[in-house]
Design a protein around this motif. Structure first.
Motif, PDB file in Angstrom:
ATOM      1  N   HIS A  26       0.876  -1.180   0.000  1.00  0.00           N
ATOM      2  CA  HIS A  26       0.000   0.000   0.000  1.00  0.00           C
ATOM      3  C   HIS A  26       0.912   1.229   0.000  1.00  0.00           C
ATOM      4  CE1 HIS A  26      -3.653   2.330   1.349  1.00  0.00           C
ATOM      5  NE2 HIS A  26      -2.696   3.144   1.722  1.00  0.00           N
TER       6      HIS A  26
ATOM      7  N   PRO B 234      -2.962   0.891   7.627  1.00  0.00           N
ATOM      8  CA  PRO B 234      -4.267   0.579   7.017  1.00  0.00           C
ATOM      9  C   PRO B 234      -4.832  -0.723   7.578  1.00  0.00           C
ATOM     10  CG  PRO B 234      -2.501   0.035   5.504  1.00  0.00           C
ATOM     11  CD  PRO B 234      -1.847   0.686   6.688  1.00  0.00           C
ATOM     12  N   THR B 235      -6.120  -0.906   7.379  1.00  0.00           N
ATOM     13  CA  THR B 235      -6.806  -2.101   7.860  1.00  0.00           C
ATOM     14  C   THR B 235      -6.912  -3.107   6.726  1.00  0.00           C
ATOM     15  OG1 THR B 235      -8.078  -0.781   9.428  1.00  0.00           O
ATOM     16  CG2 THR B 235      -8.927  -2.961   8.900  1.00  0.00           C
TER      17      THR B 235
ATOM     18  N   ASN C 249     -17.930  -1.941   5.903  1.00  0.00           N
ATOM     19  CA  ASN C 249     -17.066  -0.887   5.369  1.00  0.00           C
ATOM     20  C   ASN C 249     -17.865   0.269   4.784  1.00  0.00           C
ATOM     21  OD1 ASN C 249     -14.897  -2.462   6.083  1.00  0.00           O
ATOM     22  ND2 ASN C 249     -14.471  -3.190   4.027  1.00  0.00           N
TER      23      ASN C 249
ATOM     24  N   GLY D 162     -18.208   2.426   7.729  1.00  0.00           N
ATOM     25  CA  GLY D 162     -16.894   2.946   8.106  1.00  0.00           C
ATOM     26  C   GLY D 162     -15.909   1.807   8.225  1.00  0.00           C
ATOM     27  N   VAL D 163     -14.664   2.063   7.866  1.00  0.00           N
ATOM     28  CA  VAL D 163     -13.626   1.030   7.899  1.00  0.00           C
ATOM     29  C   VAL D 163     -13.107   0.903   9.329  1.00  0.00           C
ATOM     30  CG1 VAL D 163     -11.386   0.334   6.997  1.00  0.00           C
ATOM     31  CG2 VAL D 163     -13.016   1.532   5.525  1.00  0.00           C
TER      32      VAL D 163
ATOM     33  N   LYS E 159     -10.778   0.705  12.495  1.00  0.00           N
ATOM     34  CA  LYS E 159      -9.445   1.181  12.812  1.00  0.00           C
ATOM     35  C   LYS E 159      -8.508  -0.019  12.900  1.00  0.00           C
ATOM     36  CE  LYS E 159      -7.056   3.935  16.335  1.00  0.00           C
ATOM     37  NZ  LYS E 159      -7.219   4.623  17.651  1.00  0.00           N
TER      38      LYS E 159
ATOM     39  N   GLU F 144     -12.688   4.460  12.302  1.00  0.00           N
ATOM     40  CA  GLU F 144     -11.818   5.572  11.932  1.00  0.00           C
ATOM     41  C   GLU F 144     -10.631   5.121  11.085  1.00  0.00           C
ATOM     42  OE1 GLU F 144     -10.700   7.156  15.674  1.00  0.00           O
ATOM     43  OE2 GLU F 144     -12.647   8.119  16.056  1.00  0.00           O
ATOM     44  N   GLY F 145     -10.717   3.922  10.524  1.00  0.00           N
ATOM     45  CA  GLY F 145      -9.592   3.407   9.760  1.00  0.00           C
ATOM     46  C   GLY F 145      -9.725   3.664   8.272  1.00  0.00           C
ATOM     47  N   TYR F 146      -8.780   3.139   7.514  1.00  0.00           N
ATOM     48  CA  TYR F 146      -8.823   3.213   6.057  1.00  0.00           C
ATOM     49  C   TYR F 146      -8.319   1.882   5.505  1.00  0.00           C
ATOM     50  CZ  TYR F 146      -3.789   4.217   6.427  1.00  0.00           C
ATOM     51  OH  TYR F 146      -2.448   4.156   6.697  1.00  0.00           O
ATOM     52  N   LEU F 147      -8.804   1.523   4.346  1.00  0.00           N
ATOM     53  CA  LEU F 147      -8.553   0.201   3.785  1.00  0.00           C
ATOM     54  C   LEU F 147      -7.138   0.065   3.233  1.00  0.00           C
ATOM     55  CD1 LEU F 147     -11.862  -0.669   1.888  1.00  0.00           C
ATOM     56  CD2 LEU F 147     -10.955  -1.780   3.931  1.00  0.00           C
TER      57      LEU F 147
ATOM     58  N   GLU G 216      -5.066  -0.841   0.373  1.00  0.00           N
ATOM     59  CA  GLU G 216      -5.284  -0.880  -1.078  1.00  0.00           C
ATOM     60  C   GLU G 216      -3.931  -1.094  -1.754  1.00  0.00           C
ATOM     61  OE1 GLU G 216      -7.179   2.805  -1.898  1.00  0.00           O
ATOM     62  OE2 GLU G 216      -9.154   2.121  -1.224  1.00  0.00           O
TER      63      GLU G 216
END
Length: 867
Positions: free
Chosen positions: A40, A395-396, A412, A415-416, A418, A851-854, A856
């Motif tokens: 990522h 990232p998650t 998701n 929300g993703v 954390k 509060e996370g993000y994927l 990618e």
């Protein structure tokens, strides 16, 4: 499925490479993991980097690739028009000797030019043929319907009678048409206009013609049996021949503009009858010639399109170039995220800890091919506060499959999670279809949904191929994409239907009923009796509860209490999951002074209410001399308004127990509100006292970073963020002020107050929100009952006379359509949305921060199947 409980372990890596080898290596890491990617990439580009000449060059390449993709889109549209498809062949990258876009221009310029010339010729000839065909129809209809000799004679008579007010009656047409009320000044000559107009425009055209000419013109239409190809749109349209007869000097130009506005084509008609046949023969000859030329151009277009769709060697130039241009864009976008130095490029990114070895192997292989051009560093303490401040949270990443992916997608969308937060997706795999089944419970409807999903799974490969070819409709695409959710939704709908003993509003008599008719049945003595005091139905609801006077009362009470129990259970389960988050992140203050009070509050209020519901179910109030059953809602209200006072006790000592529970529940509120902010403020004061202005802390921080800088060939590469850290975290008076500002006691109190109020009020509102389980289940059952009793029984089976069989067939068809449209489609979607809301709001807000993000990963593969 334990791997879904928390995100996979992530590791931060830093790859430093020479500028001239960056593109080659980036292409290689984008192809790792069977093309799915592993890293990522973190965006390191600052404002100065984005303004560099190299970044501007990347932007130009992205724009050029986008424009070239549009050129391929135009060619692909032509392929659709000519029914030419790209074969199912392996797609490979195009071997490029120079720049991707320059190579594309040299390869496709001639193809585009030839296609443009030949396809343009086809369109031009097609338009010409369409207009000639329209003109032929106009000539044929006018020749057969307009009496030109009578028209000539009438014009001559009008000229002789100029200046006199006469009525005009003439056999202009084969059908008698009378023109009346014309003024003498306008009776100088006739004009007539002929052409073709779409049938859909006839009514509006007639009205506007009358208003424009003020009654001095009329129009007649002659329908054309065959559909005509419209010259402008290229689609087949129903058209008709029209002819307008008008009187007046200035109407001709106005009528021509009106025809143009209504897409009516005007054609010149000969004045002599013998000229019609000559002109028709000329048109037919012209059509034949143009069709010959057009077919030759079509053959050329097809030949070119086939060559770009399939080169005859098991490859498709169109697909290969589309993939190459896509990779060019992704490559440039990724390189724009790197940090550039004089001779080196730095790429930072997140990699699953289990795949770091694969990244290192790739770097080592590339370094063996190009010695000294690349290095990798993965020694980073991602849990340290300093690292998180400079680089943020990881990232998650969850390893999902086709089954778990759709439920993780539901989570998701809200929300993703954390990084390392408890993932609701693991539990949603079961709770979501179960909550849906509670609302949708019906053996017939749930079973039909289950079988439909099973059909999708059995023929999954067929549907996937259909989807890949783009032959699947929009609604079918959504239904097929949700197949793994639908199969569990159908199963739990069927399962809850067996508990309700409801098969399309008809109870199933699987077991003998525990209720029997009294022996001395009379009009007043007509209540059912239990077989014996210990009688109980083996499974689900006794079928004798259906079709009774108190049926609705019984099911209302049962499903309402069941909804409350399920809702409180799920919410308390959500609160319990919060403890795992607090322990994992080391937030023991929240564990002791937030989580425990929340759990006590729920258990002492709504948990106690669920206990009373279940306890009341165990007591038999039907026997002689039995006490009056208590109203639980009134009991809960008086528990708060009149503590200790019990009018109808449920058990001994109930008043004292409720007072104790109320005191505990009330005591938890100030604990949630005050204790954590006070203790946090105390900790911050202790930290503040340790910030002494002697430089010792700064020296320790600086020494901790010595040796952490990356070195390539003896040159130290230090992150700009790290260079600024001494200023951002100074230990002088400025840091003390910043520290106090970040950890203001007032801000902590406001934050704690908001969460406390939200939890206390949410405990009430969320519990009430779960009553939608009762409402939706009751609505579904009542709708099915109405459709069955009205359509099948009342209008069908009970129909009298010779139309009985016909009515049964007709009402069955109506019942099937109503059931499918309302219950199998609309109500399914309604129950789905309500189950979604219960998970997003009532369940997840008890523990889920989202509060996370994927994660990618950088990859060249694009998955369009599910889009």
């Amino acid at each position: 499925m334990a791997y879904l409980f928390r995100s996979e372990d992530m590791q931060y890596v830093r790859i430093t490479m020479s500028r001239d080898k960056a593109e080659y290596f980036t292409k290689r890491i984008g192809s790792l993991n069977e093309g799915k990617g592993l890293i990522h990439v973190v965006d390191l580009a600052d404002e100065a980097t984005l303004k560099s000449e190299t970044m501007k060059e990347y932007k130009k390449r992205i724009v050029a690739s986008t424009q070239n993709e549009k050129r391929l889109d135009e060619i692909e549209k032509l392929m659709v028009d000519y029914n030419i498809t790209i074969p199912d062949v392996e797609i490979n990258d195009v071997k490029i000797a120079r720049g991707c876009n320059a190579e594309f221009e040299s390869k496709w310029a001639d193809v585009e030019r030839d296609l443009k010339i030949n396809s343009g010729a086809v369109k031009t000839l097609q338009k010409a043929i369409c207009r000639l065909e329209e003109e032929r129809y106009v000539l044929q209809e006018c020749r057969d319907n307009i009496n030109l000799d009578a028209l000539d004679a009438e014009v001559k008579e009008m000229k002789r009678n100029t200046g006199r007010n006469t009525d005009i009656k003439s056999p202009l047409l084969d059908a008698d048409i009378e023109l009346q009320g014309m003024q003498s000044d306008d009776q100088k000559f006739y004009t007539y206009i002929c052409g073709v107009i779409p049938v859909a425009q006839q009514i509006f055209f007639t009205r506007m013609l009358y208003r424009l000419s003020r009654g001095n013109a009329f129009v007649r239409y002659l329908n054309i049996e065959d559909e005509l190809l419209d010259p402008e749109s290229g689609e087949y349209v129903d058209k008709s021949v029209f002819y307008i007869v008008s009187i007046g000097r200035g109407l001709s130009s106005k009528l021509a503009k009106l025809c143009d506005f209504f897409q009516a084509a005007i054609y010149t008609v000969p004045n002599r009858a013998d000229e019609y046949d000559n002109r028709i023969r000329e048109i037919e000859s012209g059509v034949r010639e143009r069709k010959t030329v057009m077919e030759s151009s079509r053959v050329s277009v097809r030949k070119i399109l086939r060559s770009v769709a399939d080169d005859g060697r098991g490859s498709s130039p169109m697909a290969n170039w589309r993939k190459t241009l896509s990779k060019e864009k992704i490559l440039c976008e990724t390189l724009m995220k790197t940090r550039r130095y004089l001779t080196m490029i730095r790429m930072d990114g997140w990699v699953p800890a289990t795949d770091v070895k694969q990244i290192k192997t790739c770097v080592q292989d590339f370094d063996s091919e190009q010695p000294g051009s690349i290095a990798i560093d993965d020694i980073f303490d991602i849990e340290s506060a300093e690292f998180k401040k400079n680089h943020g949270e990881p990232p998650t990443y969850f390893k999902t499959n086709e089954f778990t992916g759709i439920y993780q997608g539901i989570v998701n969308t809200y929300g993703v999670p954390k990084y390392k937060e408890v993932n609701p997706g693991l539990f949603t795999c079961v709770t979501f279809p179960f909550i849906f089944g509670v609302m949708y419970g019906d053996i017939g409807h749930g079973g039909a949904l289950f079988l439909a999903a099973l059909y999708f799974l059995y023929y999954e490969n067929h549907f996937l191929e259909q989807q890949r070819r783009g032959e699947m409709g929009e609604l079918m695409k959504y239904a097929f994409g949700a197949r793994y959710a639908l199969i569990l939704m159908g199963f739990f709908g069927f399962y809850c239907g067996t508990i309700y003993n409801d098969f399309i509003s008809v109870p199933l008599q699987v077991f003998d009923s525990m209720w029997v008719m009294p022996g001395n049945l009379t009009q007043t003595n007509n209540e059912l009796l239990l077989r014996d005091d210990s009688a109980h139905y083996p499974y689900g609801i006794d079928w004798n509860w259906y079709h009774r006077k108190n049926e609705l009362t019984f099911f209302n009470s049962l499903k309402m209490k069941m909804s409350v129990i399920l809702g409180v259970t799920q919410m308390m389960f959500g609160i319990s999951l919060g403890a795992f988050n607090y322990v994992h992140f080391g937030d023991y203050l929240s564990l002791y002074y937030v989580w425990i009070p929340q759990m006590l509050f729920m258990m002492c209020t709504f948990g106690y209410m669920c206990f009373m519901i279940i306890y009341k179910w165990t007591i038999d109030y039907s026997g002689e001399g039995a006490d009056e059953p208590p109203a639980l809602i009134q009991t809960m209200i008086k528990m708060f308004l009149s503590p200790g006072k019990i009018e109808t006790p449920l058990y001994d000592g109930q008043g004292a127990v409720q007072v104790v529970l109320l005191l505990i529940a009330v005591a938890t509120v100030p604990v949630m509100l005050l204790v954590k902010p006070i203790l946090q403020n105390k900790q911050h004061e202790e930290e503040r006292e340790q910030l002494i202005p002697d430089g010792s802390v700064a020296a320790d921080r600086k020494s901790s970073r010595v040796g952490s800088a990356d070195q390539i060939g003896g040159v130290s590469i230090v992150d700009d963020d790290e260079k600024k850290s001494d200023f951002e975290h100074g230990i002088v008076d400025g840091e003390v002020e910043e520290h106090e500002e970040e950890h203001s006691f007032g801000a902590e109190m406001i934050h704690s107050g908001i969460h406390t109020i939200e939890f206390v009020l949410g405990a009430v509102s969320n519990t009430a929100s779960y009553l939608r389980l009762w409402a939706l289940s009751l609505a579904h059952a009542q709708l099915a009952k109405v459709f069955w009793q009205k359509l099948i029984i009342e209008y069908g089976a009970e129909a009298k006379g010779g139309m009985g069989i016909v009515m049964i067939v007709a009402t069955y068809a109506a019942w099937f359509c109503a059931t499918f449209a309302v219950l199998m489609c609309m109500d399914l979607l309604e129950c789905f949305l309500h189950a979604l809301r219960l998970h997003w709001v009532e369940f997840q807000n008890k523990f889920y921060m989202a509060e996370g993000y994927l994660f990618e990963p950088f990859t060249f593969e694009t998955d369009d199947a599910d889009e």
